[in-house]
Design a protein around this motif. Structure first.
Motif, mmCIF file in Angstrom:
data_model
loop_
_atom_site.group_PDB
_atom_site.id
_atom_site.type_symbol
_atom_site.label_atom_id
_atom_site.label_comp_id
_atom_site.label_asym_id
_atom_site.label_seq_id
_atom_site.Cartn_x
_atom_site.Cartn_y
_atom_site.Cartn_z
ATOM 1 N N VAL A 26 0.851 -1.194 0.000
ATOM 2 C CA VAL A 26 0.000 0.000 0.000
ATOM 3 C C VAL A 26 0.887 1.245 0.000
ATOM 4 N N GLU A 27 1.927 1.239 0.820
ATOM 5 C CA GLU A 27 2.829 2.387 0.910
ATOM 6 C C GLU A 27 3.580 2.617 -0.400
ATOM 7 N N ILE A 28 3.968 1.524 -1.074
ATOM 8 C CA ILE A 28 4.647 1.647 -2.372
ATOM 9 C C ILE A 28 3.722 2.321 -3.385
ATOM 10 N N VAL A 29 2.479 1.869 -3.415
ATOM 11 C CA VAL A 29 1.512 2.430 -4.362
ATOM 12 C C VAL A 29 1.230 3.894 -4.038
ATOM 13 N N VAL A 30 1.033 4.218 -2.771
ATOM 14 C CA VAL A 30 0.778 5.599 -2.363
ATOM 15 C C VAL A 30 1.924 6.513 -2.785
ATOM 16 N N ALA A 31 3.152 6.070 -2.572
ATOM 17 C CA ALA A 31 4.313 6.882 -2.938
ATOM 18 C C ALA A 31 4.325 7.176 -4.431
ATOM 19 N N ASN A 32 3.966 6.198 -5.236
ATOM 20 C CA ASN A 32 3.958 6.408 -6.684
ATOM 21 C C ASN A 32 2.793 7.281 -7.131
ATOM 22 N N LEU A 33 1.652 7.150 -6.494
ATOM 23 C CA LEU A 33 0.510 8.003 -6.830
ATOM 24 C C LEU A 33 0.796 9.458 -6.462
ATOM 25 N N GLN A 34 1.595 9.668 -5.435
ATOM 26 C CA GLN A 34 1.982 11.026 -5.064
ATOM 27 C C GLN A 34 3.060 11.578 -6.004
ATOM 28 N N LYS A 35 3.825 10.689 -6.596
ATOM 29 C CA LYS A 35 4.923 11.102 -7.477
ATOM 30 C C LYS A 35 4.436 11.442 -8.883
ATOM 31 N N TYR A 36 3.456 10.693 -9.377
ATOM 32 C CA TYR A 36 2.989 10.861 -10.754
ATOM 33 C C TYR A 36 1.543 11.354 -10.781
ATOM 34 N N SER A 37 1.203 12.047 -11.860
ATOM 35 C CA SER A 37 -0.154 12.557 -12.035
ATOM 36 C C SER A 37 -0.923 11.640 -12.981
ATOM 37 N N PHE A 38 -1.804 10.805 -12.413
ATOM 38 C CA PHE A 38 -2.590 9.869 -13.204
ATOM 39 C C PHE A 38 -4.088 10.154 -13.097
ATOM 40 N N GLY A 39 -4.443 11.380 -12.757
ATOM 41 C CA GLY A 39 -5.843 11.769 -12.740
ATOM 42 C C GLY A 39 -6.575 11.306 -11.496
ATOM 43 N N PRO A 40 -7.912 11.462 -11.496
ATOM 44 C CA PRO A 40 -8.717 11.034 -10.352
ATOM 45 C C PRO A 40 -8.474 9.563 -10.015
ATOM 46 N N LEU A 41 -8.537 9.260 -8.707
ATOM 47 C CA LEU A 41 -8.264 7.906 -8.213
ATOM 48 C C LEU A 41 -9.528 7.290 -7.629
ATOM 49 N N ILE A 42 -9.868 6.089 -8.105
ATOM 50 C CA ILE A 42 -10.949 5.300 -7.531
ATOM 51 C C ILE A 42 -10.311 4.207 -6.680
ATOM 52 N N VAL A 43 -10.654 4.178 -5.393
ATOM 53 C CA VAL A 43 -10.099 3.161 -4.486
ATOM 54 C C VAL A 43 -11.150 2.094 -4.230
ATOM 55 N N ASP A 44 -10.897 0.901 -4.735
ATOM 56 C CA ASP A 44 -11.704 -0.276 -4.397
ATOM 57 C C ASP A 44 -10.919 -1.008 -3.314
ATOM 58 N N PRO A 45 -11.307 -0.883 -2.049
ATOM 59 C CA PRO A 45 -10.485 -1.395 -0.942
ATOM 60 C C PRO A 45 -10.629 -2.912 -0.773
ATOM 61 N N VAL A 46 -10.101 -3.644 -1.730
ATOM 62 C CA VAL A 46 -10.250 -5.099 -1.769
ATOM 63 C C VAL A 46 -9.598 -5.724 -0.536
ATOM 64 N N MET A 47 -10.381 -6.530 0.189
ATOM 65 C CA MET A 47 -9.872 -7.160 1.403
ATOM 66 C C MET A 47 -10.015 -8.675 1.392
ATOM 67 N N ILE A 48 -11.135 -9.169 0.865
ATOM 68 C CA ILE A 48 -11.406 -10.604 0.908
ATOM 69 C C ILE A 48 -11.958 -11.048 -0.439
ATOM 70 N N ALA A 49 -11.467 -12.177 -0.959
ATOM 71 C CA ALA A 49 -11.971 -12.718 -2.218
ATOM 72 C C ALA A 49 -13.349 -13.330 -2.002
ATOM 73 N N LYS A 50 -14.089 -13.537 -3.112
ATOM 74 C CA LYS A 50 -15.427 -14.116 -3.012
ATOM 75 C C LYS A 50 -15.435 -15.437 -2.247
ATOM 76 N N GLY A 51 -14.371 -16.230 -2.411
ATOM 77 C CA GLY A 51 -14.303 -17.514 -1.731
ATOM 78 C C GLY A 51 -13.855 -17.424 -0.290
ATOM 79 N N GLY A 52 -13.510 -16.222 0.183
ATOM 80 C CA GLY A 52 -13.146 -16.039 1.579
ATOM 81 C C GLY A 52 -11.664 -15.828 1.845
#
Length: 275
Positions: free
Chosen positions: A92-118
């Motif tokens: 998560v920290e790696i991704v955040v650092a890159n999103l702060q470094k580059y301009s890729f427009g609006p961000l949609i966060v799908d906070p995926v935590m658990i797969a359908k199978g559990g």
């Protein structure tokens, strides 16, 4: 000339793969293609997965993730991006650092935590990092009910609970919130949306009796990302994405023995038949 070459709407998914093809980056790319944008990807993790569940996964090294971001920034003109499976706090920290470094427009966060199978797709220690560092970057955050409960430390049972949870999520810095009601047990699925301007509304649809719902959250957030990349406002993007997912669930395809995938071309087929 370079600007003309990069004028076509381009999107980015930052997530994990699904070898079974129904969720993750695979669902994101299919959805974005159906919404007529050019889709790219930064792979954060690789899964061994099918409709029966997740058998294994491995997160990629930081260097390779950083290089994927740099490669896209060096050549393409990303207009909107989304996150999906991010594995653990470090990633998560790696991704955040890159999103702060580059301009890729609006961000949609799908906070995926658990797969359908559990199977868990986000380590427990990453949830605080998502709340502290990722959600403040979000143009829209799209948790389902269990994810919203984890992110807010609330029990969500009623309409008022959903409204209050959305306010808590807005308090993290996320501009717009959509809490999805698909994990409920009512005949009608009701999603609650709280916009940055204070406007709120519900989206309702009849519950479809099917187990073929693998990748629903990925598909919704990807459709939303595509619409925003094409210039739609947030509310319009949310409504189109909801319609897209409803069609994909309603027009089922028979793939796999477990939680099967959505029909990603169904919305386009319905639209063509209406013309």
């Amino acid at each position: 000339m370079a600007e003309e070459l990069n004028s076509f709407p381009q999107t980015l998914t930052i997530a994990g793969t699904d070898s079974g093809g129904g969720a993750g980056v695979m669902a994101d790319l299919k959805t974005m293609q159906e919404r007529h944008v050019f889709s790219t990807a930064v792979i954060v993790a690789v899964t061994a997965q099918n409709t029966l569940g997740v058998q294994d996964f491995m997160a990629l090294p930081k260097k390779l993730i950083d290089e994927q971001f740099a490669s896209l920034a060096d050549d393409l003109a990303i207009k909107a991006c989304k996150t999906g499976m991010l594995a653990d706090a470090e990633h998560v920290e790696i991704v955040v650092a890159n999103l702060q470094k580059y301009s890729f427009g609006p961000l949609i966060v799908d906070p995926v935590m658990i797969a359908k199978g559990g199977a868990p797709l986000l380590a427990d220690d990453a949830i605080d990092v998502v709340k502290r560092d990722l959600l403040p970057l979000a143009t829209v955050v799209t948790p389902n009910l269990p994810e919203a409960e984890r992110l807010t430390d609330m029990t969500i049972k009623t309409d008022d609970d959903m409204r209050n949870a959305a306010k808590v999520l807005r308090g993290t810095g996320a501009k717009n919130v959509m809490i999805k009601g698909g994990h409920g047990d009512t005949e009608t699925v009701r999603d609650y949306v709280l916009l940055e301007n204070g406007r709120d509304f519900w989206l309702s649809a009849p519950r479809v009796d099917t187990v073929r719902t693998h990748g629903t959250g990925d598909t919704l957030s990807s459709a939303m990302t595509a619409e925003i990349a094409k210039g739609a406002d947030v509310e319009s993007a949310i409504r189109t994405a909801k319609d897209f997912v409803e069609a994909a669930i309603r027009n089922t395809i028979q793939v796999g023995h477990g939680h099967g995938p959505l029909n990603h071309w169904a919305y386009g087929e319905e639209q063509r038949h209406e013309i």
